[in-house]
Write a protein that holds these residues in place. Structure first.
Motif, PDB file in Angstrom:
ATOM      1  N   ALA A  83      26.700  20.124  67.011  1.00 61.62           N
ATOM      2  CA  ALA A  83      25.363  20.629  67.651  1.00 61.62           C
ATOM      3  C   ALA A  83      24.481  19.499  67.670  1.00 61.62           C
ATOM      4  CB  ALA A  83      24.876  21.900  67.070  1.00 61.62           C
ATOM      5  N   TRP A  84      24.226  19.093  66.517  1.00 55.13           N
ATOM      6  CA  TRP A  84      23.331  17.588  66.306  1.00 55.13           C
ATOM      7  C   TRP A  84      23.838  16.404  67.235  1.00 55.13           C
ATOM      8  CZ3 TRP A  84      24.272  12.634  64.708  1.00 55.13           C
ATOM      9  CH2 TRP A  84      23.195  11.754  64.647  1.00 55.13           C
ATOM     10  N   MET A  85      25.042  16.281  67.399  1.00 61.75           N
ATOM     11  CA  MET A  85      25.544  15.266  68.204  1.00 61.75           C
ATOM     12  C   MET A  85      25.237  15.656  69.670  1.00 61.75           C
ATOM     13  SD  MET A  85      27.282  12.899  66.641  1.00 61.75           S
ATOM     14  CE  MET A  85      28.614  12.261  67.762  1.00 61.75           C
ATOM     15  N   VAL A  86      25.574  16.690  70.115  1.00 63.44           N
ATOM     16  CA  VAL A  86      25.226  17.405  71.559  1.00 63.44           C
ATOM     17  C   VAL A  86      23.660  17.123  71.777  1.00 63.44           C
ATOM     18  CG1 VAL A  86      25.358  19.016  73.165  1.00 63.44           C
ATOM     19  CG2 VAL A  86      27.315  18.492  71.708  1.00 63.44           C
ATOM     20  N   SER A  87      22.934  17.717  70.940  1.00 65.35           N
ATOM     21  CA  SER A  87      21.552  17.560  70.860  1.00 65.35           C
ATOM     22  C   SER A  87      20.813  16.186  71.007  1.00 65.35           C
ATOM     23  CB  SER A  87      20.802  18.583  70.130  1.00 65.35           C
ATOM     24  OG  SER A  87      20.884  17.886  68.581  1.00 65.35           O
ATOM     25  N   PHE A  89      22.728  13.033  71.378  1.00 65.68           N
ATOM     26  CA  PHE A  89      23.185  12.073  72.550  1.00 65.68           C
ATOM     27  C   PHE A  89      23.582  12.721  73.738  1.00 65.68           C
ATOM     28  CE2 PHE A  89      24.922  10.667  68.334  1.00 65.68           C
ATOM     29  CZ  PHE A  89      24.531   9.177  68.511  1.00 65.68           C
ATOM     30  N   GLY A  90      23.524  13.994  73.654  1.00 62.33           N
ATOM     31  CA  GLY A  90      23.848  14.650  75.265  1.00 62.33           C
ATOM     32  C   GLY A  90      25.272  14.727  75.503  1.00 62.33           C
ATOM     33  N   MET A  91      25.680  15.741  76.092  1.00 66.71           N
ATOM     34  CA  MET A  91      26.887  15.972  76.584  1.00 66.71           C
ATOM     35  C   MET A  91      27.786  14.863  77.370  1.00 66.71           C
ATOM     36  SD  MET A  91      28.990  18.055  75.249  1.00 66.71           S
ATOM     37  CE  MET A  91      30.401  19.100  75.895  1.00 66.71           C
ATOM     38  N   MET A 100      27.884   6.220  75.062  1.00 68.39           N
ATOM     39  CA  MET A 100      27.862   6.331  73.814  1.00 68.39           C
ATOM     40  C   MET A 100      27.827   5.076  73.153  1.00 68.39           C
ATOM     41  SD  MET A 100      27.884   8.867  71.846  1.00 68.39           S
ATOM     42  CE  MET A 100      28.403   9.270  70.090  1.00 68.39           C
ATOM     43  N   ARG A 101      28.290   4.314  73.570  1.00 71.89           N
ATOM     44  CA  ARG A 101      28.277   2.749  72.888  1.00 71.89           C
ATOM     45  C   ARG A 101      26.784   2.317  72.985  1.00 71.89           C
ATOM     46  NH1 ARG A 101      32.018   0.068  75.292  1.00 71.89           N
ATOM     47  NH2 ARG A 101      33.714   0.600  73.727  1.00 71.89           N
ATOM     48  N   GLU A 106      21.483   1.904  70.609  1.00 74.73           N
ATOM     49  CA  GLU A 106      19.898   2.025  70.369  1.00 74.73           C
ATOM     50  C   GLU A 106      19.586   2.696  68.833  1.00 74.73           C
ATOM     51  OE1 GLU A 106      18.870   4.716  73.502  1.00 74.73           O
ATOM     52  OE2 GLU A 106      19.507   3.230  75.263  1.00 74.73           O
ATOM     53  N   LEU A 107      20.451   3.423  68.722  1.00 73.53           N
ATOM     54  CA  LEU A 107      20.236   4.351  67.280  1.00 73.53           C
ATOM     55  C   LEU A 107      20.398   3.098  66.007  1.00 73.53           C
ATOM     56  CD1 LEU A 107      20.215   6.920  65.772  1.00 73.53           C
ATOM     57  CD2 LEU A 107      22.752   6.988  65.587  1.00 73.53           C
TER      58      LEU A 107
END
Length: 110
Positions: A83-87, A89-91, A100-101, A106-107
């Motif tokens: 849920a954290w990953m989806v919120s 980074f987004g789907m 994703m890269r 950026e992160l």
């Protein structure tokens, strides 16, 4: 008096063991197996508490219940992580490797 095997003691142990590696299946299978094992373990514990001299296999129930609790916790943590990953980074980013890269760079501040 001859001791009988505690009902579902082996099944509780098997469900508890299986709940741990199946947390990788989006956590749901792990939670289901773990909850079923915990419910069965509670029933078996009540039966054993009524007449402990009559039953054997209580060790399987205790170990299975502990493993089931671990499996449920892992399943919940995995669902929370997804849920954290989806919120965060987004789907779209999770489905596109290049996007994703970029998000990961950026992160990390690169």
């Amino acid at each position: 008096m001859e001791q009988k095997k505690l009902p579902n003691s082996t099944l509780i142990l098997i469900f508890g063991i299986l709940s741990i590696p199946f947390f990788c299946c989006y956590g749901f299978i792990s939670i289901i197996l773990g909850i079923v094992a915990i419910i069965l373990a509670s029933k078996a514990s009540k039966i054993y508490a009524e007449n402990p001299d009559m039953y054997s296999g209580y060790q399987n129930v205790k170990v299975g219940k502990i493993l089931a609790i671990i499996g449920v916790v892992l399943g919940i943590l995995f669902i929370a992580f997804m849920a954290w990953m989806v919120s965060y980074f987004g789907m779209e980013a999770l489905q596109d490797e290049d996007l994703m890269r970029e998000k990961m760079q950026e992160l990390l501040g690169e």
